[in-house]
Structure formats: C-alpha cells, structure tokens
Motif scaffolding. Structure first.
Motif, PDB file in Angstrom:
ATOM      1  N   ASN A   1      12.914  17.803   5.253  1.00  0.00           N
ATOM      2  CA  ASN A   1      12.212  16.591   4.795  1.00  0.00           C
ATOM      3  C   ASN A   1      11.222  16.978   3.696  1.00  0.00           C
ATOM      4  OD1 ASN A   1       9.521  17.212   6.124  1.00  0.00           O
ATOM      5  ND2 ASN A   1      10.869  17.181   7.916  1.00  0.00           N
ATOM      6  N   GLY A   2      10.634  15.976   3.093  1.00  0.00           N
ATOM      7  CA  GLY A   2       9.726  16.226   1.975  1.00  0.00           C
ATOM      8  C   GLY A   2       8.429  16.894   2.387  1.00  0.00           C
ATOM      9  N   THR A   3       7.972  16.607   3.593  1.00  0.00           N
ATOM     10  CA  THR A   3       6.736  17.222   4.078  1.00  0.00           C
ATOM     11  C   THR A   3       6.958  18.722   4.276  1.00  0.00           C
ATOM     12  OG1 THR A   3       6.285  15.144   5.214  1.00  0.00           O
ATOM     13  CG2 THR A   3       4.924  17.026   5.819  1.00  0.00           C
TER      14      THR A   3
ATOM     15  N   LEU B   1       6.928  20.594   0.964  1.00  0.00           N
ATOM     16  CA  LEU B   1       5.581  20.919   0.477  1.00  0.00           C
ATOM     17  C   LEU B   1       5.005  22.112   1.245  1.00  0.00           C
ATOM     18  CD1 LEU B   1       4.313  17.244   0.179  1.00  0.00           C
ATOM     19  CD2 LEU B   1       4.445  18.861  -1.741  1.00  0.00           C
TER      20      LEU B   1
ATOM     21  N   THR C   1      -2.522   9.129  -2.693  1.00  0.00           N
ATOM     22  CA  THR C   1      -1.128   9.532  -2.501  1.00  0.00           C
ATOM     23  C   THR C   1      -0.773   9.326  -1.041  1.00  0.00           C
ATOM     24  OG1 THR C   1       0.458  11.385  -2.626  1.00  0.00           O
ATOM     25  CG2 THR C   1      -1.802  11.949  -2.127  1.00  0.00           C
ATOM     26  N   TYR C   2       0.503   9.555  -0.732  1.00  0.00           N
ATOM     27  CA  TYR C   2       0.933   9.541   0.665  1.00  0.00           C
ATOM     28  C   TYR C   2       0.312  10.746   1.378  1.00  0.00           C
ATOM     29  CZ  TYR C   2       3.986   9.498   4.730  1.00  0.00           C
ATOM     30  OH  TYR C   2       4.469   9.481   6.007  1.00  0.00           O
TER      31      TYR C   2
ATOM     32  N   ALA D   1       1.273  12.996   3.369  1.00  0.00           N
ATOM     33  CA  ALA D   1       1.985  14.280   3.514  1.00  0.00           C
ATOM     34  C   ALA D   1       1.473  15.331   2.537  1.00  0.00           C
ATOM     35  CB  ALA D   1       3.483  14.070   3.303  1.00  0.00           C
ATOM     36  N   THR D   2       1.147  14.889   1.324  1.00  0.00           N
ATOM     37  CA  THR D   2       0.723  15.832   0.286  1.00  0.00           C
ATOM     38  C   THR D   2      -0.487  16.644   0.733  1.00  0.00           C
ATOM     39  OG1 THR D   2       1.283  13.986  -1.191  1.00  0.00           O
ATOM     40  CG2 THR D   2       0.396  15.965  -2.211  1.00  0.00           C
TER      41      THR D   2
ATOM     42  N   VAL E   1       1.078  14.627  -8.060  1.00  0.00           N
ATOM     43  CA  VAL E   1       2.057  13.728  -7.434  1.00  0.00           C
ATOM     44  C   VAL E   1       2.537  12.753  -8.503  1.00  0.00           C
ATOM     45  CG1 VAL E   1       2.423  12.042  -5.589  1.00  0.00           C
ATOM     46  CG2 VAL E   1       0.746  13.882  -5.270  1.00  0.00           C
TER      47      VAL E   1
ATOM     48  N   ASP F   1       4.724  17.272  -6.413  1.00  0.00           N
ATOM     49  CA  ASP F   1       5.236  16.402  -5.350  1.00  0.00           C
ATOM     50  C   ASP F   1       6.068  15.312  -6.034  1.00  0.00           C
ATOM     51  OD1 ASP F   1       5.769  14.546  -3.396  1.00  0.00           O
ATOM     52  OD2 ASP F   1       3.790  14.680  -2.452  1.00  0.00           O
TER      53      ASP F   1
ATOM     54  N   GLN G   1       8.532  10.706  -4.974  1.00  0.00           N
ATOM     55  CA  GLN G   1       8.679   9.316  -5.407  1.00  0.00           C
ATOM     56  C   GLN G   1       9.291   9.189  -6.800  1.00  0.00           C
ATOM     57  OE1 GLN G   1       5.121   6.990  -4.757  1.00  0.00           O
ATOM     58  NE2 GLN G   1       5.002   7.573  -2.598  1.00  0.00           N
TER      59      GLN G   1
ATOM     60  N   SER H   1      11.726  14.455  -1.333  1.00  0.00           N
ATOM     61  CA  SER H   1      12.120  13.896  -0.045  1.00  0.00           C
ATOM     62  C   SER H   1      13.362  13.035  -0.229  1.00  0.00           C
ATOM     63  CB  SER H   1      10.976  13.020   0.477  1.00  0.00           C
ATOM     64  OG  SER H   1      11.432  12.144   1.494  1.00  0.00           O
TER      65      SER H   1
ATOM     66  N   TYR I   1      14.058  10.835   2.266  1.00  0.00           N
ATOM     67  CA  TYR I   1      13.810   9.775   3.252  1.00  0.00           C
ATOM     68  C   TYR I   1      14.583   8.526   2.780  1.00  0.00           C
ATOM     69  CZ  TYR I   1      11.096   6.679   6.277  1.00  0.00           C
ATOM     70  OH  TYR I   1      10.715   5.768   7.230  1.00  0.00           O
TER      71      TYR I   1
ATOM     72  N   GLY J   1      15.587  14.253   5.015  1.00  0.00           N
ATOM     73  CA  GLY J   1      16.074  15.329   4.160  1.00  0.00           C
ATOM     74  C   GLY J   1      15.032  15.637   3.104  1.00  0.00           C
TER      75      GLY J   1
ATOM     76  N   TYR K   1      -1.741   2.871  -0.742  1.00  0.00           N
ATOM     77  CA  TYR K   1      -1.903   3.062   0.691  1.00  0.00           C
ATOM     78  C   TYR K   1      -3.238   2.457   1.077  1.00  0.00           C
ATOM     79  CZ  TYR K   1       2.104   5.996  -0.036  1.00  0.00           C
ATOM     80  OH  TYR K   1       3.342   6.422  -0.388  1.00  0.00           O
TER      81      TYR K   1
HETATM   82  C1  LIG Z   1       7.749  10.428   1.211  1.00  0.00           C
HETATM   83  C2  LIG Z   1       6.727  11.309   0.629  1.00  0.00           C
HETATM   84  C3  LIG Z   1       6.491  12.620   1.124  1.00  0.00           C
HETATM   85  C4  LIG Z   1       7.074  13.129   2.394  1.00  0.00           C
HETATM   86  O1  LIG Z   1       8.438  13.066   2.538  1.00  0.00           O
HETATM   87  P1  LIG Z   1       9.093  13.030   4.004  1.00  0.00           P
HETATM   88  O2  LIG Z   1      10.538  13.276   3.727  1.00  0.00           O
HETATM   89  O3  LIG Z   1       8.817  11.683   4.576  1.00  0.00           O
HETATM   90  O4  LIG Z   1       8.498  14.116   4.815  1.00  0.00           O
HETATM   91  C5  LIG Z   1       5.580  13.401   0.463  1.00  0.00           C
HETATM   92  N1  LIG Z   1       4.906  12.969  -0.610  1.00  0.00           N
HETATM   93  C6  LIG Z   1       5.087  11.725  -1.105  1.00  0.00           C
HETATM   94  C7  LIG Z   1       4.320  11.313  -2.319  1.00  0.00           C
HETATM   95  C8  LIG Z   1       5.983  10.848  -0.494  1.00  0.00           C
HETATM   96  O5  LIG Z   1       6.133   9.616  -0.991  1.00  0.00           O
END
Ligand SMILES: *Cc1c(COP(=O)(O)O)cnc(C)c1O
Length: 376
Positions: free
Chosen positions: A60-62, A65, A86-87, A89-90, A132, A158, A161, A187, A189, A200, A319
C-alpha cells in the motif's frame, strides 16, 4: 441519471470487465498468487510509463512511504519535513519510525509545499523532505530539489494522488511526478487515479542501490532465501491486484483525461461565482485531478454541504483536520506552529465528485445544484 458518487469504481469496472476478468482468471489459472508474472509485468510496464529505472511494488502507499524512509537509513531524532495539509499517512509513518515530523505550510494556489516555509524549517537535524503532489498537482520540484541539494537532504515524493502528472523544469525538461526525488511512493488504493480492487502501492527510483535495498526491506530484509540482512517488513502487491493494474495502467492517460474534462466543466460552470475559488494549475504542472477541490469564500460550508446533500450531491472535506493538529502528534502540542495557509484552507475547502465515469446529466445536476445555493 445514475446516483452521483465521489468515485464510481463499479461502473469503471463494468466498462473494462471482460479484460479485467480475463486478466484475473490468468492469475487464478497460474496459481501464482504472490510475486507472480503479473507483478513482474506490471512493475516493468509502470517503469516504462513513468520513465524510471526501478519500480518496487508493495502492499500500500503508506508502506511505500515507510519503506522509503527505512531504505534511506533515517534514524530516530532525524527531522523529516512534510506539509501539514495532506493525508495523514505522509506524516504518520515519520512518527511511526521514531523520526520527527516537521510540518510546513502549503502554497495557497497549488496546495503543495510552500518554499519559504520549507526553507525556514530546515535545521541541522533535517534529513529528508517529503513533498506531496496533492489533489493531482505537482509540488514545485525544481526549487525543492535545489534546496535538497544545497542542504544535503533526501527527497521522497508522495505521489499517491498524482500518478500520470507531468512536471516541467525551467529548462523545459518534463518528468512524471514521483520520479524526480531520490524515491517516489504511490498508492493503488481503489479510489486513486490508478486504483486496484484492494490495497496496493509502489516505490520508484533511478538509484539501483536504493532499489535493491527497498526490495529487500519490503521482503523481511531478505538478501537470499532465509538470509535476513536488515530489519524489514512484509509488504507485497499480490498478483491479482497486479493483473488488474496491468489493464488499468493502459487506460491511465484516458482516465486522467476524463478527470480533466470534468474539471474543465466545473471551472466553466463556476467561473462567475465569486464565492468559489476553482483549482488553479501552475505553468510547471499538468493536473490529474485526483480531487476537484474548491474554496468557499465567505460561505457557511455546513450549509453548502447540506444544500448539496438534499440534492443527492455528495462532497467531501479533504482534510477536516490538518496533520499538525491531529491528536496523534500530541494534543495542543503543535497549535503554536505558524501555518497560516493550512489553517485558513482547512475550514474552506470542499471537494466535489470527480471520476472517470461521470455522465453529462450528473455534471449538469451538480453545476445547477451548486449555482442554486448562490442563486446564480
Ligand atoms: C492515499 C494516500 C496515501 C496512502 O496510501 P494507502 O495505499 O492508503 O496506504 C499516502 N499519501 C497520500 C497523499 C494519499 O492520498
């Protein structure tokens, strides 16, 4: 008219059902569920699409990172600069690894990292910058890369998006976002511009040594079977997701174009409403509109959302709480930070439905719904 949704993964699937089903069936027939041929094929196709030397798939995207920060050898106490806007996860992975997140502000026009704020945040402990490419628009990479070079810092993009977005350097050279820093993370997602049917992610780099290290970290730090050289994690893209992504990658440019057309429709429809600031596109970036985010100036946002809701028009706040004010970083701990743009944007942003399957009737309904709120 179909029910309007923020994303419509169902109808997107139906439009490519035959190809996707065949691709999934291929994995089922091969019974190679983990790291099968589909994963190799997808990694290669994505590398050639992005014009980058190495693509390392992960879960996954997290994780992407996190693996990037582990591969760069960042140590507890090291400071990592990220935008607050940002989201989560970053910034979350920074804290998870015992590193120190340093929140910076964003540019009020592009919503991406602000250069002055970045410069002011650098200390002797700074080790990395995580720009990002928010909502599908590139961060100002030429400036960020220059600051990184001058201060000997790593850059992790990142790109969750903005897959498919192009950035043009002042010398005219164009690169895909995610391929300009030391490492790019993305990501897959389902709701992302290139979405799987589950989780993924992937890492990109042009540095062979980093690619090898990230491959190793994503697989329990393993150098040869059952020989583990570094502490890693278990982060895989499964073959079924890769098979789906293989099909969807071929459509990515047309998907991003469909998003672009939705954005043009909205831009035109809202041009005369002075309380709405539509998303801008800087000359150095294309926009792949992961989100179409407007600012509502002098508007009661709750009322606006309620008005749209009554018309069956969904919208979302990306957000509602900026990273630096999230409880996970300590309640009240970051309130003193000077992030005026982030703090001003958070209460006024609103993202409207944008995806690849929007119908003309839906767009017209949304436009008239928004206009009716302003009696426009
Ligand atoms: C979706 C997203 C992530 C994390 O991706 P996941 O696959 O949900 O873990 C990280 N950074 C940003 C900016 C995102 O939009």
């Amino acid at each position: 008219m179909r029910k309007i949704q923020m994303v419509d993964t169902k109808n997107q699937y139906l439009a490519i059902k035959k190809e996707v089903d065949e691709s999934i069936q291929g994995v089922l027939d091969s019974a190679s569920y983990i790291n099968g041929k589909a994963v190799q094929d997808f990694s290669q196709s994505l590398a050639s699409y992005l014009q980058v030397s190495h693509v390392i798939p992960c879960a996954n995207g997290t994780d992407a990172l996190q693996i990037a920060m582990m591969a760069l050898g960042l140590q507890p106490g090291d400071e990592v600069i990220t935008p607050s806007f940002t989201y989560i996860a970053t910034t979350e992975v920074v804290a998870l690894l015992g590193l120190t997140p340093v929140f910076v502000d964003v540019d009020p026009v592009t919503y991406c990292m602000d250069i002055t704020s970045l410069k002011n945040a650098i200390t002797p402990k700074t080790k990395a910058i995580v720009p990002v490419h928010l909502y599908g628009h590139a961060a100002p990479m030429a400036e960020i890369l220059q600051i990184a070079r001058e201060n000997n810092l790593f850059v992790i993009e990142d790109n969750a998006q903005a897959i498919g977005c192009d950035y043009t350097f002042p010398n005219g050279e164009t690169k895909k976002t995610g391929t300009m820093g030391h490492i790019g993370a993305t990501s897959f997602y389902p709701s992302k511009n290139l979405g799987a049917f589950g989780d993924g992610g992937a890492l990109f780099t042009n540095d062979k040594a980093l690619a090898d290290k990230m491959t190793m970290i994503a697989n329990h730090g393993q150098s040869a079977r059952y020989y583990h050289d570094v502490v890693g994690c278990n982060s895989r893209l499964d073959s079924i997701q890769a098979a789906i992504l293989n099909i969807k990658l071929q459509k990515l440019d047309s998907y991003n174009h469909a998003r672009f057309q939705v954005a043009q429709f909205y831009n035109h429809a809202f041009a005369d409403i002075k309380q709405i600031v539509t998303p801008a596109v800087n000359k150095y970036s294309t926009h792949v509109y992961h989100q179409y985010t407007i600012q509502l100036v002098g508007v009661d946002r709750e009322k606006f959302i309620k008005h749209l809701g009554d018309l069956d028009i969904p919208c979302m706040i990306y957000y509602p709480v900026p990273g630096h004010l999230q409880k996970m970083f300590g309640e009240g701990k970051n309130e003193h930070l000077h992030l005026p743009v982030t703090n001003a944007l958070t209460p006024v942003v609103c993202s409207l439905p944008i995806h690849t399957e929007m119908e003309e009737a839906q767009l017209k309904h949304i436009a008239s719904g928004v206009k009716s709120f302003f009696n426009a």
